[in-house]
Design a protein around this motif. Structure first.
Motif, PDB file in Angstrom:
ATOM      1  N   THR A 190       0.925  -0.940  -0.007  1.00 22.30           N
ATOM      2  CA  THR A 190       0.047   0.426  -0.062  1.00 22.30           C
ATOM      3  C   THR A 190       0.787   1.182   0.168  1.00 22.30           C
ATOM      4  OG1 THR A 190      -1.870  -1.045   1.221  1.00 22.30           O
ATOM      5  CG2 THR A 190      -1.647   1.343   0.884  1.00 22.30           C
ATOM      6  N   GLU A 191       0.989   2.108  -0.886  1.00 23.67           N
ATOM      7  CA  GLU A 191       1.559   3.176  -0.999  1.00 23.67           C
ATOM      8  C   GLU A 191       0.800   4.615  -0.676  1.00 23.67           C
ATOM      9  OE1 GLU A 191       5.372   2.580  -4.069  1.00 23.67           O
ATOM     10  OE2 GLU A 191       3.215   3.444  -4.609  1.00 23.67           O
ATOM     11  N   THR A 192       0.780   5.658  -0.470  1.00 24.35           N
ATOM     12  CA  THR A 192       0.089   6.778  -0.554  1.00 24.35           C
ATOM     13  C   THR A 192       0.921   7.403  -1.015  1.00 24.35           C
ATOM     14  OG1 THR A 192      -0.328   6.223   2.340  1.00 24.35           O
ATOM     15  CG2 THR A 192      -0.605   8.781   1.804  1.00 24.35           C
ATOM     16  N   ILE A 193       0.219   8.262  -1.958  1.00 25.33           N
ATOM     17  CA  ILE A 193       0.899   9.060  -2.765  1.00 25.33           C
ATOM     18  C   ILE A 193       0.072  10.459  -2.970  1.00 25.33           C
ATOM     19  CG2 ILE A 193       1.592   7.060  -4.594  1.00 25.33           C
ATOM     20  CD1 ILE A 193      -0.760   7.849  -6.287  1.00 25.33           C
ATOM     21  N   MET A 194       0.322  11.150  -3.547  1.00 28.51           N
ATOM     22  CA  MET A 194      -0.454  12.719  -3.778  1.00 28.51           C
ATOM     23  C   MET A 194      -0.840  12.549  -5.469  1.00 28.51           C
ATOM     24  SD  MET A 194       0.484  14.206  -1.282  1.00 28.51           S
ATOM     25  CE  MET A 194      -0.296  16.156  -1.138  1.00 28.51           C
ATOM     26  N   ASP A 195      -2.534  12.571  -4.755  1.00 32.73           N
ATOM     27  CA  ASP A 195      -2.896  13.184  -6.673  1.00 32.73           C
ATOM     28  C   ASP A 195      -2.465  14.168  -6.909  1.00 32.73           C
ATOM     29  OD1 ASP A 195      -4.828  14.279  -5.444  1.00 32.73           O
ATOM     30  OD2 ASP A 195      -6.526  13.151  -5.297  1.00 32.73           O
ATOM     31  N   GLU A 196      -3.015  14.444  -8.550  1.00 33.35           N
ATOM     32  CA  GLU A 196      -2.973  15.870  -9.175  1.00 33.35           C
ATOM     33  C   GLU A 196      -3.227  16.600  -8.630  1.00 33.35           C
ATOM     34  OE1 GLU A 196      -6.739  13.784 -10.507  1.00 33.35           O
ATOM     35  OE2 GLU A 196      -4.686  12.710 -10.694  1.00 33.35           O
ATOM     36  N   ASN A 197      -4.177  16.970  -7.756  1.00 33.16           N
ATOM     37  CA  ASN A 197      -5.193  17.380  -6.915  1.00 33.16           C
ATOM     38  C   ASN A 197      -4.687  17.994  -5.143  1.00 33.16           C
ATOM     39  OD1 ASN A 197      -6.887  18.530  -8.738  1.00 33.16           O
ATOM     40  ND2 ASN A 197      -8.203  16.668  -8.196  1.00 33.16           N
ATOM     41  N   ASP A 198      -2.964  17.885  -5.582  1.00 32.05           N
ATOM     42  CA  ASP A 198      -2.653  17.109  -3.565  1.00 32.05           C
ATOM     43  C   ASP A 198      -3.816  16.863  -3.222  1.00 32.05           C
ATOM     44  OD1 ASP A 198      -0.108  17.858  -5.088  1.00 32.05           O
ATOM     45  OD2 ASP A 198      -0.495  20.662  -4.498  1.00 32.05           O
ATOM     46  N   PHE A 199      -4.201  16.255  -3.520  1.00 31.78           N
ATOM     47  CA  PHE A 199      -4.474  15.193  -1.779  1.00 31.78           C
ATOM     48  C   PHE A 199      -3.937  13.668  -2.002  1.00 31.78           C
ATOM     49  CE2 PHE A 199      -8.540  17.746  -3.205  1.00 31.78           C
ATOM     50  CZ  PHE A 199      -8.485  17.847  -1.917  1.00 31.78           C
ATOM     51  N   GLU A 200      -3.857  13.066  -0.329  1.00 32.73           N
ATOM     52  CA  GLU A 200      -3.558  12.084  -0.463  1.00 32.73           C
ATOM     53  C   GLU A 200      -4.782  10.255  -0.986  1.00 32.73           C
ATOM     54  OE1 GLU A 200      -2.600  10.778   3.992  1.00 32.73           O
ATOM     55  OE2 GLU A 200      -0.966  12.662   3.784  1.00 32.73           O
ATOM     56  N   GLU A 201      -4.043  10.073  -1.658  1.00 33.45           N
ATOM     57  CA  GLU A 201      -5.040   8.453  -1.860  1.00 33.45           C
ATOM     58  C   GLU A 201      -3.916   6.895  -1.877  1.00 33.45           C
ATOM     59  OE1 GLU A 201      -6.276   6.981  -6.606  1.00 33.45           O
ATOM     60  OE2 GLU A 201      -5.857   9.370  -6.464  1.00 33.45           O
ATOM     61  N   GLU A 202      -4.546   6.043  -1.200  1.00 34.14           N
ATOM     62  CA  GLU A 202      -4.045   5.032  -1.059  1.00 34.14           C
ATOM     63  C   GLU A 202      -3.883   3.914  -2.294  1.00 34.14           C
ATOM     64  OE1 GLU A 202      -4.534   3.061   2.199  1.00 34.14           O
ATOM     65  OE2 GLU A 202      -3.942   4.064   3.517  1.00 34.14           O
ATOM     66  N   VAL A 203      -2.992   3.519  -2.640  1.00 32.23           N
ATOM     67  CA  VAL A 203      -2.612   2.685  -4.157  1.00 32.23           C
ATOM     68  C   VAL A 203      -2.137   0.945  -3.640  1.00 32.23           C
ATOM     69  CG1 VAL A 203      -1.877   2.267  -6.219  1.00 32.23           C
ATOM     70  CG2 VAL A 203      -2.590   4.693  -5.139  1.00 32.23           C
ATOM     71  N   GLU A 204      -3.154   0.611  -3.449  1.00 37.13           N
ATOM     72  CA  GLU A 204      -2.402  -1.050  -3.579  1.00 37.13           C
ATOM     73  C   GLU A 204      -2.304  -1.996  -4.607  1.00 37.13           C
ATOM     74  OE1 GLU A 204      -5.826  -2.375   0.052  1.00 37.13           O
ATOM     75  OE2 GLU A 204      -6.060  -3.047  -1.494  1.00 37.13           O
ATOM     76  N   THR A 205      -1.109  -2.246  -4.429  1.00 37.45           N
ATOM     77  CA  THR A 205      -0.182  -3.163  -5.866  1.00 37.45           C
ATOM     78  C   THR A 205       0.121  -4.517  -5.257  1.00 37.45           C
ATOM     79  OG1 THR A 205       0.755  -1.155  -6.345  1.00 37.45           O
ATOM     80  CG2 THR A 205       1.635  -3.622  -7.630  1.00 37.45           C
ATOM     81  N   LYS A 206      -0.808  -5.679  -6.110  1.00 37.41           N
ATOM     82  CA  LYS A 206      -0.720  -6.853  -5.147  1.00 37.41           C
ATOM     83  C   LYS A 206      -0.211  -8.142  -6.007  1.00 37.41           C
ATOM     84  CE  LYS A 206      -5.893  -6.975  -3.816  1.00 37.41           C
ATOM     85  NZ  LYS A 206      -6.279  -6.335  -4.639  1.00 37.41           N
ATOM     86  N   THR A 207       0.573  -8.580  -5.502  1.00 35.90           N
ATOM     87  CA  THR A 207       1.719  -8.997  -5.971  1.00 35.90           C
ATOM     88  C   THR A 207       2.370 -10.840  -5.701  1.00 35.90           C
ATOM     89  OG1 THR A 207       3.872  -7.150  -5.664  1.00 35.90           O
ATOM     90  CG2 THR A 207       4.340  -8.977  -6.324  1.00 35.90           C
ATOM     91  N   ILE A 208       1.431 -11.616  -6.937  1.00 33.05           N
ATOM     92  CA  ILE A 208       1.901 -12.802  -6.895  1.00 33.05           C
ATOM     93  C   ILE A 208       2.930 -13.230  -6.439  1.00 33.05           C
ATOM     94  CG2 ILE A 208       1.935 -15.457  -7.646  1.00 33.05           C
ATOM     95  CD1 ILE A 208      -0.265 -14.179 -10.455  1.00 33.05           C
ATOM     96  N   THR A 209       3.716 -14.039  -5.324  1.00 29.41           N
ATOM     97  CA  THR A 209       4.831 -14.589  -5.062  1.00 29.41           C
ATOM     98  C   THR A 209       5.181 -15.875  -5.559  1.00 29.41           C
ATOM     99  OG1 THR A 209       4.367 -14.521  -2.834  1.00 29.41           O
ATOM    100  CG2 THR A 209       5.333 -12.599  -3.117  1.00 29.41           C
ATOM    101  N   LYS A 210       4.020 -16.620  -5.142  1.00 34.02           N
ATOM    102  CA  LYS A 210       4.707 -18.275  -5.524  1.00 34.02           C
ATOM    103  C   LYS A 210       3.240 -18.768  -5.897  1.00 34.02           C
ATOM    104  CE  LYS A 210       5.593 -22.184  -3.359  1.00 34.02           C
ATOM    105  NZ  LYS A 210       5.918 -23.223  -1.607  1.00 34.02           N
ATOM    106  N   LEU A 211       3.085 -19.321  -7.203  1.00 29.19           N
ATOM    107  CA  LEU A 211       1.855 -19.876  -7.849  1.00 29.19           C
ATOM    108  C   LEU A 211       1.973 -21.331  -8.250  1.00 29.19           C
ATOM    109  CD1 LEU A 211      -0.917 -19.059  -9.048  1.00 29.19           C
ATOM    110  CD2 LEU A 211       0.851 -18.644 -11.187  1.00 29.19           C
ATOM    111  N   VAL A 212       0.842 -22.277  -7.109  1.00 27.86           N
ATOM    112  CA  VAL A 212       1.417 -23.350  -7.467  1.00 27.86           C
ATOM    113  C   VAL A 212       0.129 -24.075  -8.062  1.00 27.86           C
ATOM    114  CG1 VAL A 212       1.923 -26.078  -5.739  1.00 27.86           C
ATOM    115  CG2 VAL A 212       3.049 -23.629  -5.132  1.00 27.86           C
ATOM    116  N   ALA A 213       0.250 -25.085  -8.686  1.00 27.37           N
ATOM    117  CA  ALA A 213      -0.991 -25.747  -9.727  1.00 27.37           C
ATOM    118  C   ALA A 213      -1.415 -27.323  -8.613  1.00 27.37           C
ATOM    119  CB  ALA A 213      -0.652 -26.165 -10.537  1.00 27.37           C
ATOM    120  N   VAL A 214      -2.424 -26.651  -8.277  1.00 31.60           N
ATOM    121  CA  VAL A 214      -3.020 -27.846  -7.764  1.00 31.60           C
ATOM    122  C   VAL A 214      -4.544 -28.624  -8.207  1.00 31.60           C
ATOM    123  CG1 VAL A 214      -4.812 -27.750  -5.781  1.00 31.60           C
ATOM    124  CG2 VAL A 214      -4.087 -25.984  -5.743  1.00 31.60           C
ATOM    125  N   PHE A 215      -3.740 -30.046  -8.309  1.00 33.91           N
ATOM    126  CA  PHE A 215      -4.997 -30.944  -9.062  1.00 33.91           C
ATOM    127  C   PHE A 215      -6.160 -31.416  -8.217  1.00 33.91           C
ATOM    128  CE2 PHE A 215      -0.357 -30.809 -10.334  1.00 33.91           C
ATOM    129  CZ  PHE A 215      -0.934 -30.224 -11.432  1.00 33.91           C
TER     130      PHE A 215
END
Length: 124
Positions: A99-124
Motif C-alpha cells: 500500500t502506497e500513499t501518493i499525492m494525486d494531481e489535486n494534492d490530496f493523499e490517495e492510497e494505492v494497493e498493488t497485489k504481487t504474486i510471490t508463489k504459484l502452485v498448481a492444484v490437481f
C-alpha cells in the motif's frame, strides 16, 4: 537559569526528533507499507492489461475475482500466465499487498494497493 536551559534543551531535542520524522515525497509517493504474505486457492481467469485474474470462493460460497498487478519473475518463469493454456486451472496463489500513499494531481493523499504474486502452485 538551569531550569530554563534544561527546558530549552528538551524542546530542541523533541523538535529535532519530531521534525526528522517528516520526509519529502519522491515522485509523489509519501509512504509505502508492505503486508504479510497471504494465500488463496483460485481458478485462473486470464491476463488483462491491468493484471492477472483469479476467481476464488468466499466462506459463504460467493465467488470473487482478485486481480494481481504484478507477478514475480520466478512465477512468470515457471508459469506462462499470458498463455491461454492455463485459463481454468486451479492454483494456490501466495501474494503480498503493498500500500502506497501518493499525492494525486489535486494534492490530496490517495492510497494505492498493488497485489504481487510471490508463489504459484498448481492444484490437481
Amino acid at each position: 537559569m538551569k531550569a530554563i536551559l534544561k527546558i530549552g534543551v528538551f524542546v530542541f531535542v523533541l523538535s529535532f526528533f519530531g521534525l526528522s520524522s517528516f520526509t519529502t515525497p519522491k515522485d509523489g509517493v509519501m509512504n509505502t507499507k508492505n503486508q504479510e504474505e497471504k494465500t488463496i486457492t483460485g481458478v485462473y481467469d486470464g491476463h488483462e492489461d491491468y493484471g492477472y485474474n483469479f476467481i476464488y470462493k468466499l466462506s459463504d460460497g460467493k465467488e470473487r475475482t482478485m486481480t494481481f498487478q504484478i507477478a514475480e519473475a520466478d512465477v512468470l518463469k515457471a508459469h506462462d500466465l499470458e498463455s491461454e493454456d492455463l485459463i481454468g486451472g486451479h492454483f494456490n496463489v501466495t501474494y503480498t499487498i503493498t500500500t502506497e500513499t501518493i499525492m494525486d494531481e489535486n494534492d490530496f493523499e490517495e492510497e494505492v494497493e498493488t497485489k504481487t504474486i510471490t508463489k504459484l502452485v498448481a492444484v490437481f
